[in-house]
Design a protein around this motif. Structure first.
Motif, PDB file in Angstrom:
ATOM      1  N   ALA A  72      23.323  61.784  42.443  1.00 53.58           N
ATOM      2  CA  ALA A  72      24.303  60.951  43.135  1.00 53.58           C
ATOM      3  C   ALA A  72      24.491  59.608  42.430  1.00 53.58           C
ATOM      4  O   ALA A  72      25.553  58.999  42.540  1.00 53.58           O
ATOM      5  N   ALA A  73      23.482  59.157  41.702  1.00 52.17           N
ATOM      6  CA  ALA A  73      23.577  57.881  40.986  1.00 52.17           C
ATOM      7  C   ALA A  73      24.626  57.927  39.880  1.00 52.17           C
ATOM      8  O   ALA A  73      25.122  56.886  39.453  1.00 52.17           O
ATOM      9  N   ILE A 121      20.175  57.717  52.669  1.00 53.56           N
ATOM     10  CA  ILE A 121      19.278  56.794  51.961  1.00 53.56           C
ATOM     11  C   ILE A 121      18.404  56.049  52.965  1.00 53.56           C
ATOM     12  O   ILE A 121      17.177  55.988  52.811  1.00 53.56           O
ATOM     13  N   TYR A 157      22.476  54.688  44.540  1.00 43.29           N
ATOM     14  CA  TYR A 157      21.453  55.733  44.604  1.00 43.29           C
ATOM     15  C   TYR A 157      20.347  55.572  43.555  1.00 43.29           C
ATOM     16  O   TYR A 157      19.348  56.285  43.607  1.00 43.29           O
ATOM     17  N   GLY A 179      26.091  59.207  52.877  1.00 41.69           N
ATOM     18  CA  GLY A 179      25.108  58.966  51.831  1.00 41.69           C
ATOM     19  C   GLY A 179      24.226  57.770  52.141  1.00 41.69           C
ATOM     20  O   GLY A 179      23.007  57.802  51.941  1.00 41.69           O
ATOM     21  N   PHE A 186      19.141  61.995  44.669  1.00 38.94           N
ATOM     22  CA  PHE A 186      19.527  60.603  44.449  1.00 38.94           C
ATOM     23  C   PHE A 186      19.894  60.358  42.990  1.00 38.94           C
ATOM     24  O   PHE A 186      20.835  59.615  42.701  1.00 38.94           O
ATOM     25  N   CYS A 196      21.583  49.003  52.808  1.00 46.88           N
ATOM     26  CA  CYS A 196      22.309  50.222  53.178  1.00 46.88           C
ATOM     27  C   CYS A 196      22.789  50.174  54.628  1.00 46.88           C
ATOM     28  O   CYS A 196      23.890  50.635  54.933  1.00 46.88           O
TER      29      CYS A 196
END
Length: 157
Positions: A27-28, A101, A34, A97, A24, A67
């Protein structure tokens, strides 16, 4: 009756959370969505009982709902406009993604009473935590998929 996990299960649960926190966090750099799961998952990796905290539960619940709503919107857009496989579309990868999450945060959220409730939740945690690495390897190795990437994605790796 749920099959009990072994004495190694708490360590595996922590490692899975730390792997997902790393995923995460990486990916942020690409998408801000994320950042919250990275922080929440890191907290679970460092201190699993934190999932029983009211603030942790509230933030995770709101983020899961966010999400899910975003994923439903993307999913309908993909169904109407997709020209290729879901993984070939940028929106498809974004949808995947969001699903990761929501699934991971739901798994953490349900672990508040017993972080390692049994073999099935632990197996699900292992599969979900390895999925980003396996899917990245597949996408990276698949030259056909890389050829359809937009220019900004080709320069990332």
């Amino acid at each position: 009756m749920v099959a009990a996990a072994g004495p190694w299960a708490p360590a595996v649960w922590r490692v899975c959370n730390l792997l997902m926190a790393a995923f995460f966090a990486l990916a942020a750099f690409v998408q801000v969505v994320y950042m919250i799961p990275a922080g929440l998952t890191l907290l679970v990796g460092l201190n699993p009982p934190v999932t029983g905290n009211f603030v942790w539960k509230s933030i995770s619940t709101i983020h899961i709902l966010f999400c899910i709503v975003w994923a439903l919107g993307l999913g309908s857009n993909i169904l109407l406009h997709a020209k290729q496989s879901i993984l070939h579309e940028e929106e498809g990868r974004e949808l995947l993604g969001l699903v990761i999450i929501a699934a991971w945060m739901s798994l953490c959220h349900s672990s508040s009473k017993n972080p390692v409730a049994g073999r099935v939740p632990l197996t699900i945690a292992i599969v979900i935590s390895l999925f980003p690495l396996i899917s990245w390897a597949y996408i990276y190795i698949n030259k056909e998929m890389r050829s359809s990437w937009p220019t900004h994605c080709k320069t990332v790796i």
